[in-house]
Design a protein around this motif. Structure first.
Motif, mmCIF file in Angstrom:
data_model
loop_
_atom_site.group_PDB
_atom_site.id
_atom_site.type_symbol
_atom_site.label_atom_id
_atom_site.label_comp_id
_atom_site.label_asym_id
_atom_site.label_seq_id
_atom_site.Cartn_x
_atom_site.Cartn_y
_atom_site.Cartn_z
ATOM 1 N N CYS A 142 0.812 -1.221 0.000
ATOM 2 C CA CYS A 142 0.000 0.000 0.000
ATOM 3 C C CYS A 142 0.852 1.280 0.000
ATOM 4 C CB CYS A 142 -0.977 -0.001 1.170
ATOM 5 S SG CYS A 142 -0.229 -0.100 2.797
ATOM 6 N N PHE A 143 2.167 1.135 0.162
ATOM 7 C CA PHE A 143 3.054 2.299 0.167
ATOM 8 C C PHE A 143 3.861 2.386 -1.114
ATOM 9 C CE2 PHE A 143 2.402 1.846 4.722
ATOM 10 C CZ PHE A 143 2.353 3.155 5.164
ATOM 11 N N LYS A 144 3.887 3.570 -1.705
ATOM 12 C CA LYS A 144 4.807 3.886 -2.792
ATOM 13 C C LYS A 144 5.678 5.014 -2.267
ATOM 14 C CE LYS A 144 1.968 2.556 -6.781
ATOM 15 N NZ LYS A 144 1.364 1.473 -6.107
ATOM 16 N N MET A 145 6.984 4.868 -2.442
ATOM 17 C CA MET A 145 7.926 5.816 -1.840
ATOM 18 C C MET A 145 8.689 6.597 -2.904
ATOM 19 S SD MET A 145 7.577 5.119 1.452
ATOM 20 C CE MET A 145 8.992 5.941 2.176
ATOM 21 N N LEU A 146 8.874 7.897 -2.655
ATOM 22 C CA LEU A 146 9.783 8.730 -3.436
ATOM 23 C C LEU A 146 10.682 9.434 -2.435
ATOM 24 C CD1 LEU A 146 10.669 9.975 -6.183
ATOM 25 C CD2 LEU A 146 9.127 11.887 -5.632
ATOM 26 N N TYR A 147 11.971 9.152 -2.508
ATOM 27 C CA TYR A 147 12.934 9.780 -1.609
ATOM 28 C C TYR A 147 13.448 11.049 -2.264
ATOM 29 C CZ TYR A 147 12.631 5.477 1.019
ATOM 30 O OH TYR A 147 12.152 4.431 1.760
ATOM 31 N N VAL A 148 13.333 12.170 -1.555
ATOM 32 C CA VAL A 148 13.730 13.473 -2.075
ATOM 33 C C VAL A 148 14.779 14.065 -1.151
ATOM 34 C CG1 VAL A 148 12.953 15.818 -2.627
ATOM 35 C CG2 VAL A 148 11.463 13.861 -3.115
ATOM 36 N N ASN A 149 15.919 14.395 -1.721
ATOM 37 C CA ASN A 149 16.981 15.017 -0.943
ATOM 38 C C ASN A 149 16.680 16.506 -0.777
ATOM 39 O OD1 ASN A 149 19.670 16.434 -0.539
ATOM 40 N ND2 ASN A 149 20.240 14.297 -0.283
ATOM 41 N N TYR A 150 16.733 16.959 0.456
ATOM 42 C CA TYR A 150 16.484 18.375 0.781
ATOM 43 C C TYR A 150 17.345 19.293 -0.079
ATOM 44 C CZ TYR A 150 16.438 22.616 3.701
ATOM 45 O OH TYR A 150 16.330 23.894 4.155
ATOM 46 N N ARG A 151 18.623 18.942 -0.204
ATOM 47 C CA ARG A 151 19.564 19.778 -0.960
ATOM 48 C C ARG A 151 19.158 19.857 -2.433
ATOM 49 N NH1 ARG A 151 24.959 21.490 0.437
ATOM 50 N NH2 ARG A 151 25.383 23.071 -1.117
ATOM 51 N N ASP A 152 18.636 18.767 -2.997
ATOM 52 C CA ASP A 152 18.170 18.793 -4.387
ATOM 53 C C ASP A 152 17.009 19.759 -4.551
ATOM 54 O OD1 ASP A 152 20.076 16.884 -5.020
ATOM 55 O OD2 ASP A 152 18.641 15.214 -5.062
ATOM 56 N N MET A 153 16.107 19.790 -3.568
ATOM 57 C CA MET A 153 14.964 20.701 -3.648
ATOM 58 C C MET A 153 15.437 22.150 -3.586
ATOM 59 S SD MET A 153 11.713 20.410 -4.126
ATOM 60 C CE MET A 153 10.248 21.436 -4.065
ATOM 61 N N ILE A 154 16.486 22.418 -2.817
ATOM 62 C CA ILE A 154 17.039 23.772 -2.724
ATOM 63 C C ILE A 154 17.791 24.141 -4.004
ATOM 64 C CG2 ILE A 154 18.724 25.235 -1.504
ATOM 65 C CD1 ILE A 154 16.263 24.730 0.199
ATOM 66 N N ASP A 155 18.671 23.232 -4.456
ATOM 67 C CA ASP A 155 19.554 23.530 -5.594
ATOM 68 C C ASP A 155 18.880 23.392 -6.957
ATOM 69 O OD1 ASP A 155 21.576 23.992 -3.761
ATOM 70 O OD2 ASP A 155 22.531 22.033 -4.053
#
Length: 190
Positions: A142-155
């Motif tokens: 029931c879980f689908k995961m997307l891992y997002v790096n904080y630094r990627d969101m900033i840069d």
């Protein structure tokens, strides 16, 4: 926008979860929040918390109303979510030294003391908990995961927003998501 699943923003405390909630809301996903915890110096744009998530183990009735919306949950609370729903989790990752520094500053500002552990001990405990969680969630259909790096969101806010939009069905306003990102709030850098 009508999503047939519950979107969850999760991660360690101080890993960028509030920023991600702001981005998803700007992108067109309604945020489930009660505004009990108001903005402050540590999160000047707000915390986006929803108190009932803390009691999910005893009362998960809020989940049905979160379908098609986004809610923020610390990863330890994900264990308590009921099956029978699809959860798409945007899991924020951040360098542990930065996360710990941010937590310390927040605790100092509020006049509270943190755990009586060294940074190394705390980082080790988090790594162990996250490894256990990763093993558990891989076995949950029931879980689908997307891992997002904080630094990627900033840069790279636009490219990262596009990945998130694709994960959530491809209909988010990625330009609006990217403009929410405020690099000046990235204050605890490694």
């Amino acid at each position: 926008m009508e999503l047939g699943f519950v979107t969850i923003v999760s991660g360690l405390p101080r890993s960028g979860t509030s920023m991600m909630m702001q981005a998803l809301e700007a992108g067109g996903v309604e945020a489930v929040t009660d505004k009990v915890r108001t903005a402050d110096e540590d999160n000047p744009k707000g915390y986006y918390e929803f108190e009932p998530v803390k009691k999910t183990k005893d009362d998960a009735s809020w989940v049905d109303g979160a379908v098609g919306k986004v809610v923020k949950m610390v990863y330890m609370l994900l264990y308590d979510l009921p099956e029978g729903f699809e959860y798409r989790v945007v899991f924020m990752q951040r360098e542990l030294t930065e996360t710990l520094a941010s937590q310390k500053k927040m605790l100092e500002r509020s006049g509270r003391k943190g755990a009586a552990l060294t940074d190394e001990q705390m980082a080790g405990a988090f790594r162990k908990q996250l490894a256990k969680f990763d093993g558990w969630v891989k076995g949950k259909a029931c879980f689908k995961m997307l891992y997002v790096n904080y630094r990627d969101m900033i840069d790279e806010p636009m490219a990262t927003s596009e990945k998130i939009s694709e994960f959530l069905g491809g209909e988010l306003d990625t330009q609006a998501m990217a403009t929410v990102v405020d690099p000046t709030l990235y204050r605890n850098r490694k």
